[in-house]
Design a protein around this motif. Structure first.
Motif, PDB file in Angstrom:
ATOM      1  N   LEU A 104       0.927  -1.289   0.171  1.00  0.00           N
ATOM      2  CA  LEU A 104      -0.041  -0.052   0.026  1.00  0.00           C
ATOM      3  C   LEU A 104       1.187   1.213   0.032  1.00  0.00           C
ATOM      4  N   HIS A 105       1.894   1.241   0.798  1.00  0.00           N
ATOM      5  CA  HIS A 105       2.483   2.340   0.863  1.00  0.00           C
ATOM      6  C   HIS A 105       3.627   2.710  -0.259  1.00  0.00           C
ATOM      7  N   ALA A 106       3.979   1.652  -0.855  1.00  0.00           N
ATOM      8  CA  ALA A 106       4.770   1.650  -1.971  1.00  0.00           C
ATOM      9  C   ALA A 106       3.984   2.164  -3.003  1.00  0.00           C
ATOM     10  N   GLY A 107       2.759   1.745  -3.126  1.00  0.00           N
ATOM     11  CA  GLY A 107       1.975   2.407  -4.269  1.00  0.00           C
ATOM     12  C   GLY A 107       1.479   3.741  -4.123  1.00  0.00           C
ATOM     13  N   LEU A 108       1.239   4.054  -2.640  1.00  0.00           N
ATOM     14  CA  LEU A 108       0.915   5.793  -2.351  1.00  0.00           C
ATOM     15  C   LEU A 108       2.245   6.605  -2.741  1.00  0.00           C
ATOM     16  N   GLN A 109       3.479   5.885  -2.953  1.00  0.00           N
ATOM     17  CA  GLN A 109       4.667   6.622  -3.057  1.00  0.00           C
ATOM     18  C   GLN A 109       5.086   6.364  -4.714  1.00  0.00           C
ATOM     19  N   GLY A 110       4.062   5.648  -5.391  1.00  0.00           N
ATOM     20  CA  GLY A 110       4.434   5.771  -6.767  1.00  0.00           C
ATOM     21  C   GLY A 110       5.626   4.659  -7.301  1.00  0.00           C
ATOM     22  N   LEU A 111       6.026   4.125  -6.550  1.00  0.00           N
ATOM     23  CA  LEU A 111       7.113   3.014  -6.935  1.00  0.00           C
ATOM     24  C   LEU A 111       6.865   2.015  -8.093  1.00  0.00           C
ATOM     25  N   SER A 112       7.416   1.834  -9.070  1.00  0.00           N
ATOM     26  CA  SER A 112       7.237   0.697  -9.882  1.00  0.00           C
ATOM     27  C   SER A 112       7.245  -0.417  -9.448  1.00  0.00           C
ATOM     28  N   LEU A 154      11.014   4.101   4.879  1.00  0.00           N
ATOM     29  CA  LEU A 154      12.258   3.819   4.177  1.00  0.00           C
ATOM     30  C   LEU A 154      12.213   3.496   2.577  1.00  0.00           C
ATOM     31  N   LEU A 155      10.896   3.145   2.096  1.00  0.00           N
ATOM     32  CA  LEU A 155      10.699   2.648   0.777  1.00  0.00           C
ATOM     33  C   LEU A 155      11.417   3.256  -0.293  1.00  0.00           C
ATOM     34  N   ARG A 156      11.613   4.569  -0.157  1.00  0.00           N
ATOM     35  CA  ARG A 156      12.078   5.276  -0.995  1.00  0.00           C
ATOM     36  C   ARG A 156      13.735   5.834  -0.845  1.00  0.00           C
ATOM     37  N   ALA A 157      14.381   5.085  -0.144  1.00  0.00           N
ATOM     38  CA  ALA A 157      15.752   5.303   0.442  1.00  0.00           C
ATOM     39  C   ALA A 157      16.160   6.755   0.700  1.00  0.00           C
ATOM     40  N   PRO A 158      15.392   7.445   1.476  1.00  0.00           N
ATOM     41  CA  PRO A 158      15.443   8.876   1.686  1.00  0.00           C
ATOM     42  C   PRO A 158      16.577   9.528   1.905  1.00  0.00           C
ATOM     43  N   ARG A 159      16.953  10.685   1.269  1.00  0.00           N
ATOM     44  CA  ARG A 159      18.030  11.563   1.752  1.00  0.00           C
ATOM     45  C   ARG A 159      17.793  11.843   3.065  1.00  0.00           C
ATOM     46  N   LEU A 160      16.715  12.286   3.525  1.00  0.00           N
ATOM     47  CA  LEU A 160      16.419  12.863   5.051  1.00  0.00           C
ATOM     48  C   LEU A 160      15.395  12.026   5.620  1.00  0.00           C
ATOM     49  N   LEU A 161      15.589  11.483   6.907  1.00  0.00           N
ATOM     50  CA  LEU A 161      14.725  10.595   7.520  1.00  0.00           C
ATOM     51  C   LEU A 161      14.152  11.335   8.774  1.00  0.00           C
ATOM     52  N   LEU A 162      12.880  11.503   9.166  1.00  0.00           N
ATOM     53  CA  LEU A 162      12.329  12.263  10.100  1.00  0.00           C
ATOM     54  C   LEU A 162      11.661  11.128  10.908  1.00  0.00           C
ATOM     55  N   LEU A 163      12.060  11.037  12.139  1.00  0.00           N
ATOM     56  CA  LEU A 163      11.683   9.842  13.058  1.00  0.00           C
ATOM     57  C   LEU A 163      10.872  10.484  14.409  1.00  0.00           C
ATOM     58  N   ASP A 164       9.485  10.470  14.471  1.00  0.00           N
ATOM     59  CA  ASP A 164       9.151  11.187  15.903  1.00  0.00           C
ATOM     60  C   ASP A 164       8.872  10.164  16.870  1.00  0.00           C
ATOM     61  N   GLU A 165       9.870   9.966  17.770  1.00  0.00           N
ATOM     62  CA  GLU A 165       9.999   9.116  18.950  1.00  0.00           C
ATOM     63  C   GLU A 165       9.699   7.690  18.515  1.00  0.00           C
ATOM     64  N   PRO A 166      10.422   7.195  17.658  1.00  0.00           N
ATOM     65  CA  PRO A 166      10.315   5.719  16.803  1.00  0.00           C
ATOM     66  C   PRO A 166      10.373   4.661  17.897  1.00  0.00           C
TER      67      PRO A 166
END
Length: 574
Positions: A104-112, A154-166
């Motif tokens: 679902l999250h991969a689809g929302l982020q438009g990954l092939s 992390l599905l997009r291998a982000p350059r910046l990762l924001l974690l709110d009390e993970p």
């Protein structure tokens, strides 16, 4: 500008009632690339608002937020395609499996399809969730849910990762695994900004931003925060009295800024470099930590309030041998799954009794059976002399309960929640008015009377939940991870209240993932996979994990080693 994240004189406010509350005020800082930056501060400091602004989910009232050199006002979609964001309450779909959530999250982020399959394979290996792809998210332990949430971010291998009390509400083993993932991302060049309530995590950050009242109170490395406190921190012991009594005595001295219980004694932060020992106290200088710096900086901005928990006896209760809670061969099945597998223990009157265990160990299930909220499948379960399998209602009248997720009504105000629980506990007339006034005064809830519970900071929610649980002056108090996600200063205040209650004869049963809190308990039970692994005092639990390589194990060490050994034995026998 190469800064991955830049706040330029940012102000953000929200409507509350008939007015507005300023969450962030004139905030100006940058996050350095390729580093782990920790975001710390008390409840209401503005940490989550800052994260949401950085993710482009909110716009500033004034100023500018730039992410990867893009303006969040004008270019939020482009920003969100390049970053990862994991909020405090990550939006997993609990009725979907692990694999379905990732799809679902991969689809929302438009990954092939090709990119999606390869990236998901990598993330399932990285988070060790591969064997659980078909398990519903709602059936995962707390730690596994957090790892799934991180995988989705992390599905997009982000350059910046924001974690709110993970790591909030996550056991020490799962926290260690999450940190391995985070540090691995840093090695790959990612920039990480994460908020946390754990001081050991702050020490692992390259840099710390300390927020208070929507402003930056300090920004530096952990070592730089610690440096000004050298010579002001001590370990205090007095063998003739217990650590809890020693802490209570020390924290009432004007020169003591902080006193907390450790395995070896009571750690003290003083206002100057000249301690004032009394009697047979043994004071030994120790190195400063970031926790000391946090308390020193915020303690100056947050006045200390004396805590006096009202309970029936006027003086401290003498030690008691009376058994208040008796558990024998307790079991609970959910279909074919045995969540609690024949456990047993006793709790004496006036004890602080801790239940420890990894996520999914059976702690909350045991708690719910003890409180009469869930029937036991078999075994003996007596609370305050009442058989909980046959007369649960009679025992509930003598119990106060704070649940893992704060059993408050979010659309009711603080005063309305107190009024509701006072009626539920059967308080009437003058007695009801007296106890409601006590709750507002004792827990300093006056300014929150008319604020809905959903809009309260976690620390204030905790205060309100504890006030509701104590309205009928119960002799037994059940606390299920009550400090999860609560800021460190609020946790200290909370434990002052618990200690005061125990000294007055109230029996307290608590679950926690903070191993420093386990040291406050008189007795502990350590659970894994529904079984009791070890029980005894904190000293005895630590001693059970001692060996040549770990002659003086911490409670964290003991927790991890005992549980991992048990899980290995279970895998071999299955």
């Amino acid at each position: 500008m190469n800064d991955p994240l830049r706040f330029l004189r940012v102000t953000k406010s929200f409507r509350r009632g008939n007015g507005r509350v300023e969450a962030l005020r004139d905030l100006d800082f940058a996050v350095s690339p390729g580093r782990i930056t920790g975001l710390l501060g008390p409840d209401g400091a503005g940490k989550t608002t800052l994260m949401r602004l950085a993710a482009g989910l909110l716009w500033p009232d004034q100023g500018e937020v730039r992410v990867l050199a893009l303006d969040t006002r004008q270019e939020a979609p482009q920003i969100q395609a390049q970053i990862g964001y994991m909020p405090q309450r990550f939006g997993l779909y609990e009725d979907l499996t692990v694999q379905e959530n990732l799809d679902l999250h991969a689809g929302l982020q438009g990954l092939s399809d090709a990119v999606r399959r390869e990236r998901q394979r990598e993330l399932l290996t990285l988070t060790a969730l591969g064997p659980f792809g078909r398990r519903r998210a709602g059936a995962l332990s707390g730690g596994m849910k957090q790892k799934l949430g991180l995988a989705c971010a992390l599905l997009r291998a982000p350059r910046l990762l924001l974690l709110d009390e993970p790591t909030v509400g996550v056991d020490p083993i799962a926290r260690r695994e999450l940190w391995r993932i985070i540090e691995g991302l840093k090695q790959e060049g990612a920039t990480v900004l994460m908020s946390t309530a754990y001081f050991d995590e702050a020490e692992r950050c390259d840099e710390i931003i300390l927020l208070h009242g929507g402003q930056v109170l300090g920004r530096d490395t952990p070592a730089a925060f610690r440096a000004p406190l050298e010579g002001r921190t001590y370990l205090v012991r007095e063998d003739a009295i217990g650590r809890r009594k020693l802490q209570d005595r020390l924290q009432h001295r004007p020169q003591v800024q902080d006193a907390r219980i450790l395995a070896q004694g009571v750690r003290v932060l003083v206002t100057d470099a000249h301690p004032h020992p009394e009697g047979a106290e043994d004071w030994r200088a120790v190195g400063a930590t970031f926790e000391d710096a946090f308390v020193a900086r915020l303690g100056e901005a947050t006045p200390r309030h004396p805590v006096v928990a009202a309970a029936p006896p006027a003086a401290a209760a003498p030690p008691s041998l009376e058994t208040i809670i008796e558990v024998r061969d307790l079991r609970r099945f959910f279909g074919d799954f045995q969540a609690v597998a024949g456990i047993g223990f006793e709790v004496k009157k006036g004890q602080v009794f801790g239940l420890l265990g990894a996520n999914g160990a059976g702690k909350t299930t045991t708690f719910r059976m003890l409180c009469g909220l869930l029937p036991a499948s078999s075994g003996t379960l007596r609370v305050a002399g009442v058989d909980m399998r046959h007369a649960r209602a009679a025992a509930r009248a003598r119990i106060g309960y704070v649940s893992q997720r704060f059993s408050l009504y979010g659309n009711l105000s603080g005063a309305q929640n107190l009024a509701f629980f006072s009626s539920a506990y059967g308080l009437r007339g003058g007695r009801r008015r007296e106890r409601l006034a006590w709750a507002i005064d004792e827990f300093e809830l006056g300014e929150y009377r008319d604020v809905n519970a959903d809009d309260l900071p976690l620390g204030i929610k905790q205060r309100l939940a504890l006030a509701c649980a104590l309205l009928h002056e119960p002799p037994i108090l059940f606390l299920d991870e009550p400090t999860s996600g609560v800021d460190p200063l609020a946790r200290r205040e909370f434990w002052q209240r618990v200690n005061s209650l125990a000294q007055r004869g109230v029996t307290v049963l608590i679950t926690t993932h903070f191993m420093d809190e386990a040291e406050y308990c008189d007795q502990l039970v350590l659970m894994s996979l529904g079984e009791v692994l070890a029980q005894g005092s904190p000293q005895e639990i630590r001693a059970s994990a001692r060996d040549e390589a770990h002659p003086e194990p911490s409670m964290d060490d003991a927790f991890i080693r005992l549980i991992e050994a048990h899980e290995r034995d279970m895998r071999r026998s299955s």
